[in-house]
Design a protein around this motif. Structure first.
Motif, PDB file in Angstrom:
ATOM      1  N   THR A   8       0.839  -1.208   0.000  1.00  0.00           N
ATOM      2  CA  THR A   8       0.000   0.000   0.000  1.00  0.00           C
ATOM      3  C   THR A   8       0.870   1.252   0.000  1.00  0.00           C
ATOM      4  OG1 THR A   8      -1.774  -1.145   1.172  1.00  0.00           O
ATOM      5  CG2 THR A   8      -1.777   1.263   1.259  1.00  0.00           C
ATOM      6  N   LEU A   9       1.908   1.255   0.825  1.00  0.00           N
ATOM      7  CA  LEU A   9       2.812   2.408   0.884  1.00  0.00           C
ATOM      8  C   LEU A   9       3.485   2.642  -0.468  1.00  0.00           C
ATOM      9  CD1 LEU A   9       4.224   4.602   2.551  1.00  0.00           C
ATOM     10  CD2 LEU A   9       5.951   2.888   3.169  1.00  0.00           C
ATOM     11  N   MET A  10       3.923   1.566  -1.111  1.00  0.00           N
ATOM     12  CA  MET A  10       4.596   1.699  -2.404  1.00  0.00           C
ATOM     13  C   MET A  10       3.620   2.180  -3.486  1.00  0.00           C
ATOM     14  SD  MET A  10       7.715   1.130  -1.839  1.00  0.00           S
ATOM     15  CE  MET A  10       7.422   1.858  -0.222  1.00  0.00           C
ATOM     16  N   LYS A  11       2.367   1.753  -3.405  1.00  0.00           N
ATOM     17  CA  LYS A  11       1.375   2.218  -4.376  1.00  0.00           C
ATOM     18  C   LYS A  11       1.057   3.694  -4.168  1.00  0.00           C
ATOM     19  CE  LYS A  11      -0.641  -2.308  -5.287  1.00  0.00           C
ATOM     20  NZ  LYS A  11      -1.797  -3.223  -5.102  1.00  0.00           N
ATOM     21  N   CYS A  12       1.163   4.162  -2.928  1.00  0.00           N
ATOM     22  CA  CYS A  12       1.039   5.610  -2.691  1.00  0.00           C
ATOM     23  C   CYS A  12       2.216   6.345  -3.312  1.00  0.00           C
ATOM     24  CB  CYS A  12       0.978   5.895  -1.190  1.00  0.00           C
ATOM     25  SG  CYS A  12      -0.550   5.412  -0.372  1.00  0.00           S
ATOM     26  N   LEU A  13       3.410   5.791  -3.147  1.00  0.00           N
ATOM     27  CA  LEU A  13       4.606   6.416  -3.717  1.00  0.00           C
ATOM     28  C   LEU A  13       4.529   6.471  -5.234  1.00  0.00           C
ATOM     29  CD1 LEU A  13       7.466   7.550  -3.364  1.00  0.00           C
ATOM     30  CD2 LEU A  13       8.319   5.199  -3.297  1.00  0.00           C
ATOM     31  N   PHE A  14       3.913   5.451  -5.851  1.00  0.00           N
ATOM     32  CA  PHE A  14       3.827   5.388  -7.308  1.00  0.00           C
ATOM     33  C   PHE A  14       2.575   6.081  -7.846  1.00  0.00           C
ATOM     34  CE2 PHE A  14       3.294   2.868 -11.355  1.00  0.00           C
ATOM     35  CZ  PHE A  14       4.405   3.403 -11.992  1.00  0.00           C
ATOM     36  N   ASP A  20      -3.551   9.956   2.337  1.00  0.00           N
ATOM     37  CA  ASP A  20      -4.380  10.848   3.157  1.00  0.00           C
ATOM     38  C   ASP A  20      -3.555  11.479   4.273  1.00  0.00           C
ATOM     39  OD1 ASP A  20      -4.028   8.672   4.812  1.00  0.00           O
ATOM     40  OD2 ASP A  20      -6.108   7.986   4.665  1.00  0.00           O
ATOM     41  N   ALA A  21      -2.269  11.158   4.326  1.00  0.00           N
ATOM     42  CA  ALA A  21      -1.363  11.779   5.296  1.00  0.00           C
ATOM     43  C   ALA A  21       0.062  11.518   4.838  1.00  0.00           C
ATOM     44  CB  ALA A  21      -1.585  11.215   6.705  1.00  0.00           C
ATOM     45  N   GLY A  22       1.007  12.284   5.370  1.00  0.00           N
ATOM     46  CA  GLY A  22       2.409  12.052   5.059  1.00  0.00           C
ATOM     47  C   GLY A  22       2.910  12.882   3.884  1.00  0.00           C
ATOM     48  N   GLU A  23       4.217  12.842   3.658  1.00  0.00           N
ATOM     49  CA  GLU A  23       4.859  13.594   2.592  1.00  0.00           C
ATOM     50  C   GLU A  23       5.889  12.714   1.899  1.00  0.00           C
ATOM     51  OE1 GLU A  23       6.535  16.796   4.834  1.00  0.00           O
ATOM     52  OE2 GLU A  23       4.742  18.056   4.643  1.00  0.00           O
ATOM     53  N   GLY A  28      15.780  15.300  -1.754  1.00  0.00           N
ATOM     54  CA  GLY A  28      15.681  16.409  -0.811  1.00  0.00           C
ATOM     55  C   GLY A  28      14.548  17.369  -1.077  1.00  0.00           C
ATOM     56  N   GLN A  29      13.788  17.133  -2.149  1.00  0.00           N
ATOM     57  CA  GLN A  29      12.691  18.031  -2.499  1.00  0.00           C
ATOM     58  C   GLN A  29      11.347  17.346  -2.269  1.00  0.00           C
ATOM     59  OE1 GLN A  29      13.216  21.267  -3.559  1.00  0.00           O
ATOM     60  NE2 GLN A  29      15.377  20.829  -3.113  1.00  0.00           N
ATOM     61  N   LYS A  30      10.417  18.095  -1.683  1.00  0.00           N
ATOM     62  CA  LYS A  30       9.079  17.555  -1.483  1.00  0.00           C
ATOM     63  C   LYS A  30       8.358  17.466  -2.821  1.00  0.00           C
ATOM     64  CE  LYS A  30       4.715  18.444   0.928  1.00  0.00           C
ATOM     65  NZ  LYS A  30       3.993  19.354   1.854  1.00  0.00           N
ATOM     66  N   ILE A  31       7.749  16.308  -3.094  1.00  0.00           N
ATOM     67  CA  ILE A  31       6.999  16.130  -4.339  1.00  0.00           C
ATOM     68  C   ILE A  31       5.604  15.616  -4.023  1.00  0.00           C
ATOM     69  CG2 ILE A  31       9.074  15.667  -5.699  1.00  0.00           C
ATOM     70  CD1 ILE A  31       8.315  12.686  -5.660  1.00  0.00           C
ATOM     71  N   GLU A  32       4.694  15.827  -4.949  1.00  0.00           N
ATOM     72  CA  GLU A  32       3.335  15.298  -4.827  1.00  0.00           C
ATOM     73  C   GLU A  32       3.061  14.410  -6.026  1.00  0.00           C
ATOM     74  OE1 GLU A  32      -1.271  16.908  -4.556  1.00  0.00           O
ATOM     75  OE2 GLU A  32       0.374  18.200  -3.907  1.00  0.00           O
ATOM     76  N   VAL A  33       2.740  13.153  -5.755  1.00  0.00           N
ATOM     77  CA  VAL A  33       2.521  12.172  -6.820  1.00  0.00           C
ATOM     78  C   VAL A  33       1.042  11.813  -6.843  1.00  0.00           C
ATOM     79  CG1 VAL A  33       3.160   9.929  -7.738  1.00  0.00           C
ATOM     80  CG2 VAL A  33       4.848  11.262  -6.460  1.00  0.00           C
ATOM     81  N   PRO A  36       0.422   7.461 -11.661  1.00  0.00           N
ATOM     82  CA  PRO A  36       1.664   6.836 -12.135  1.00  0.00           C
ATOM     83  C   PRO A  36       2.414   7.652 -13.184  1.00  0.00           C
ATOM     84  CG  PRO A  36      -0.046   5.177 -11.908  1.00  0.00           C
ATOM     85  CD  PRO A  36      -0.714   6.510 -11.693  1.00  0.00           C
ATOM     86  N   ASP A  37       1.689   8.413 -14.020  1.00  0.00           N
ATOM     87  CA  ASP A  37       2.373   9.248 -15.010  1.00  0.00           C
ATOM     88  C   ASP A  37       3.264  10.276 -14.323  1.00  0.00           C
ATOM     89  OD1 ASP A  37       1.399   7.987 -17.228  1.00  0.00           O
ATOM     90  OD2 ASP A  37      -0.279   9.362 -17.528  1.00  0.00           O
ATOM     91  N   GLU A  38       2.745  10.890 -13.262  1.00  0.00           N
ATOM     92  CA  GLU A  38       3.553  11.857 -12.519  1.00  0.00           C
ATOM     93  C   GLU A  38       4.731  11.173 -11.844  1.00  0.00           C
ATOM     94  OE1 GLU A  38       1.379  14.249  -9.793  1.00  0.00           O
ATOM     95  OE2 GLU A  38       0.104  15.156 -11.345  1.00  0.00           O
ATOM     96  N   ALA A  39       4.497   9.972 -11.319  1.00  0.00           N
ATOM     97  CA  ALA A  39       5.588   9.229 -10.674  1.00  0.00           C
ATOM     98  C   ALA A  39       6.722   8.987 -11.661  1.00  0.00           C
ATOM     99  CB  ALA A  39       5.069   7.904 -10.121  1.00  0.00           C
ATOM    100  N   MET A  40       6.368   8.570 -12.876  1.00  0.00           N
ATOM    101  CA  MET A  40       7.397   8.277 -13.879  1.00  0.00           C
ATOM    102  C   MET A  40       8.131   9.538 -14.316  1.00  0.00           C
ATOM    103  SD  MET A  40       5.772   5.113 -16.086  1.00  0.00           S
ATOM    104  CE  MET A  40       4.145   5.822 -16.349  1.00  0.00           C
TER     105      MET A  40
END
Length: 277
Positions: A8-14, A20-23, A28-33, A36-40
């Motif tokens: 589940t955590l990895m699917k959030c990362l991808f 619903d929480a976390g960053e 070193g840069q904060k990103i918002e994913v 999957p297109d954005e992840a890639m």
């Protein structure tokens, strides 16, 4: 263990699931994913436990699915097959695979299909590649081929997240080990500092005590009704989800045996061997 929250955590990362929480921080840069297109685009790729190939299409078409190279033809754009096949051959060589880019993907083994997925990640210049239990359906030779590819990627500076229940694999390839339990983060340690028993102990409880002498009671249920019990050692339970007891082979809470049940629980018998968590 199942339910720890790893996939589940990895699917959030991808970007498959929305957090619903976390960053998330990358370089070193904060990103918002968000998908999957954005992840890639950020250089994050994922090789899923359950591959989703298009077996009737070619290796090259699967590798470039959704991002085909094109060329102009008057006012129209067409797929540039020549470029696609040439680029596919180049990326396959990057992962030491010599498949014919024009071959139908369905003619390959599961391990070879997985190599195509890894080549896809490499072709996208991935900085981080997530492997979700990649060896669950592979032969020993295919596992060795996967590890060679992973070592090559590491030598090129690619970071990898490798999810597995198999302790021998973890100890063999990991630099650091992160343990999760019941949806929470337990901790991260250098792989060289943990024995297999210590890893298992940390998966089971917070103390990290030696469980080699611990005994466990496995209780089997049909609905809410207890239908049988069996004692088991840590050796029986060493994979966390797959173990053998006298009653039969259990896998993810199910097995084929005369004893009819649909769930089980595992509890420590020796309080001295396993701290209550």
């Amino acid at each position: 263990e199942n339910g720890a929250g790893k996939s589940t955590l990895m699917k959030c990362l991808f970007g498959i699931y929305k957090m619903d929480a976390g960053e998330v921080y990358l370089d070193g840069q904060k990103i918002e994913v968000n998908n999957p297109d954005e992840a890639m685009k950020y250089g994050i790729a994922m090789v899923h436990q359950e591959l989703q190939p298009v077996p009737a299409r070619s290796v090259a078409e699967n590798l470039y699915l959704g991002r085909f190279p094109t060329k102009g033809f008057g006012p129209f754009k067409m797929i540039d097959h020549k470029t696609m096949y040439a680029e596919t051959e180049r990326w396959l060589k990057e992962v030491k695979m010599d498949f014919d880019p024009k071959a139908q993907l369905g003619t390959l083994s599961i391990g070879q299909m997985q190599s195509v997925e890894i080549a896809k990640a490499v072709s996208q210049q991935a900085k981080v590649v997530i492997f979700d239990e990649p060896t669950s359906s592979l032969s020993d030779n295919e596992v060795e081929a996967l590890f060679r590819i992973m070592n090559d990627l590491r030598d090129k500076g690619v970071a990898m997240v490798y999810i597995s229940h198999k302790m021998d694999e973890i100890k063999r390839i990991a630099d650091d080990i992160t343990i999760m339990r019941d949806g929470t983060y337990v901790g991260t340690w250098p792989a060289a500092e943990l024995s297999t028993d210590q890893i298992i102990a940390k998966c089971k409880n917070q103390t990290g005590q030696d469980l080699s002498m611990a005994s466990f009671l496995v209780s089997y249920y049909s609905g809410d009704q207890l239908v049988g019990t069996q004692t088991a050692s840590i050796g029986d339970i060493c994979d966390g989800q797959e173990f053998v007891v006298n009653a039969g082979l259990l896998y993810d809470g199910w097995y084929e045996n005369e004893l009819e049940y649909d769930s089980y629980t595992i509890e420590p018998i020796s309080a001295d061997a396993l701290a209550q968590g």
